[in-house]
Design a protein around this motif. Structure first.
Motif, short mmCIF file in Angstrom:
data_model
loop_
_atom_site.label_atom_id
_atom_site.label_comp_id
_atom_site.label_asym_id
_atom_site.label_seq_id
_atom_site.Cartn_x
_atom_site.Cartn_y
_atom_site.Cartn_z
N SER A 165 0.83 -1.21 0.00
CA SER A 165 0.00 0.00 0.00
C SER A 165 0.86 1.26 0.00
N GLY A 166 1.94 1.23 0.76
CA GLY A 166 2.81 2.40 0.82
C GLY A 166 3.46 2.72 -0.51
N THR A 167 3.92 1.68 -1.23
CA THR A 167 4.56 1.90 -2.53
C THR A 167 3.56 2.42 -3.56
N ALA A 168 2.34 1.88 -3.54
CA ALA A 168 1.32 2.35 -4.48
C ALA A 168 1.01 3.82 -4.24
N ILE A 169 0.82 4.20 -2.99
CA ILE A 169 0.54 5.60 -2.65
C ILE A 169 1.73 6.48 -3.01
N TYR A 170 2.92 5.98 -2.73
CA TYR A 170 4.16 6.72 -2.91
C TYR A 170 4.35 7.18 -4.36
N PHE A 171 4.32 6.23 -5.29
CA PHE A 171 4.60 6.57 -6.69
C PHE A 171 3.42 7.27 -7.35
N ALA A 172 2.20 6.90 -6.99
CA ALA A 172 1.03 7.59 -7.55
C ALA A 172 1.03 9.04 -7.11
N ALA A 173 1.33 9.29 -5.85
CA ALA A 173 1.36 10.66 -5.34
C ALA A 173 2.49 11.46 -6.00
N TYR A 174 3.64 10.82 -6.20
CA TYR A 174 4.78 11.53 -6.80
C TYR A 174 4.45 12.01 -8.22
N GLU A 175 3.94 11.11 -9.04
CA GLU A 175 3.64 11.48 -10.42
C GLU A 175 2.53 12.54 -10.48
N THR A 176 1.54 12.42 -9.59
CA THR A 176 0.45 13.38 -9.58
C THR A 176 0.95 14.77 -9.17
N ILE A 177 1.72 14.83 -8.11
CA ILE A 177 2.23 16.12 -7.62
C ILE A 177 3.21 16.73 -8.62
N LYS A 178 4.04 15.90 -9.22
CA LYS A 178 5.01 16.41 -10.20
C LYS A 178 4.31 17.01 -11.40
N GLU A 179 3.29 16.33 -11.90
CA GLU A 179 2.54 16.84 -13.06
C GLU A 179 1.77 18.11 -12.70
N THR A 180 1.22 18.16 -11.49
CA THR A 180 0.50 19.35 -11.05
C THR A 180 1.43 20.55 -10.96
N LEU A 181 2.62 20.35 -10.42
CA LEU A 181 3.61 21.44 -10.33
C LEU A 181 4.07 21.88 -11.71
N ARG A 182 4.20 20.93 -12.63
CA ARG A 182 4.60 21.28 -14.00
C ARG A 182 3.55 22.17 -14.67
N GLN A 183 2.29 21.82 -14.46
CA GLN A 183 1.21 22.61 -15.05
C GLN A 183 1.11 23.99 -14.41
N ILE A 184 1.35 24.07 -13.11
CA ILE A 184 1.31 25.36 -12.42
C ILE A 184 2.40 26.30 -12.94
N THR A 185 3.60 25.74 -13.16
CA THR A 185 4.72 26.56 -13.63
C THR A 185 4.65 26.82 -15.13
N GLY A 186 3.83 26.04 -15.85
CA GLY A 186 3.71 26.22 -17.29
C GLY A 186 4.92 25.75 -18.05
N SER A 187 5.73 24.90 -17.46
CA SER A 187 6.94 24.40 -18.11
C SER A 187 6.67 23.08 -18.82
N GLU A 188 7.48 22.80 -19.86
CA GLU A 188 7.34 21.54 -20.57
C GLU A 188 8.10 20.42 -19.87
N THR A 189 9.08 20.78 -19.06
CA THR A 189 9.87 19.79 -18.33
C THR A 189 9.86 20.14 -16.84
N THR A 190 10.38 19.26 -16.07
CA THR A 190 10.48 19.49 -14.62
C THR A 190 11.94 19.46 -14.20
N GLY A 191 12.26 20.30 -13.20
CA GLY A 191 13.63 20.40 -12.74
C GLY A 191 13.81 19.82 -11.34
N PRO A 192 15.04 19.94 -10.82
CA PRO A 192 15.35 19.38 -9.49
C PRO A 192 14.45 19.92 -8.37
#
Length: 228
Positions: free
Chosen positions: A104-131
């Motif tokens: 359960s922890g691994t499923a939550i972990y990676f799903a949350a990471y990809e969701t948050i990363k994509e949300t931050l990318r859309q907020i910044t309006g960038s095509e890529t994500t940085g460190p």
């Protein structure tokens, strides 16, 4: 597969961390008082103790005495003690809770990471994500996953702490009994004892994990001549 490999290590870790406390539970603290015993207590007027009776006492630690019981001097000695008491199968004591926590922890972990990363990318309006995005997304997913699975981890550790206890010293008969007892005694907060330390640790560790992961992935793609 990973849970099967890690469960014995987690069990040994729990036993090592709680060795001194657990050993007190395994040792009888009632001492016989015979007629020649040097441990006779001062009795109240009219009190008497028979030759076959026992009295509870608190033993003061001896200066220079070992800080841990003999069975917990090293990781190997803990493994030997577990195998002696419960056989080889004893190394997997609590494995069902271990699998539940990891799955359960691994499923939550990676799903949350990809969701948050994509949300931050859309907020910044960038095509890529940085460190910085990877750091924030990784730290946030680590905190979120620990918040959701911490009760399972606490129950797992509570159950595993009983691996070397005699039957009469066992407090919890199973995961559900452990959860109900903890909730009845301490409420919902009891299922989150120690969570603050885990959360403080989670953000920087998991943030750095994904910074390194994304860097390694992009480097491998670059060396292979492929787009990410």
């Amino acid at each position: 597969m990973i849970a099967a490999l890690c469960c014995p290590l987690e069990l040994v870790k729990v036993q090592m961390q709680l060795a001194k406390l657990l050993d007190k539970k395994r040792m009888p603290m009632a001492l016989p008082l015979g007629p020649d015993s040097a441990l006779k207590p001062r009795l109240k007027a009219g009190g008497a103790i028979g030759k076959d009776q026992f009295v509870s006492t608190t033993l003061k630690p001896v200066k220079g005495a070992a800080s841990a019981p003999s069975w917990a001097r090293s990781n190997l000695s803990v493994i030997r003690e577990i195998v002696r008491c419960r056989g080889v199968a004893g190394l997997y004591y609590g494995i069902r809770l271990h699998i539940l926590r990891d799955a359960s922890g691994t499923a939550i972990y990676f799903a949350a990471y990809e969701t948050i990363k994509e949300t931050l990318r859309q907020i910044t309006g960038s095509e890529t994500t940085g460190p910085m995005t990877h750091m924030l997304a990784g730290g946030s997913c680590g905190v979120l996953s620990w918040l959701l699975i911490f009760p399972v981890d606490l129950i797992k550790s509570s159950i595993q702490s009983q691996a070397l206890q005699p039957k009469e010293a066992v407090i919890f008969n199973g995961p559900w009994h452990c959860m109900r007892s903890t909730y009845a005694k301490l409420g919902i907060c009891g299922l989150y004892r120690g969570v603050s330390v885990s959360l403080i640790r989670a953000f920087p560790i998991h943030g750095l994990n994904f910074v390194v992961y994304e860097w390694a992935r992009s480097t491998i793609c670059w060396l292979a001549g492929r787009r990410e």
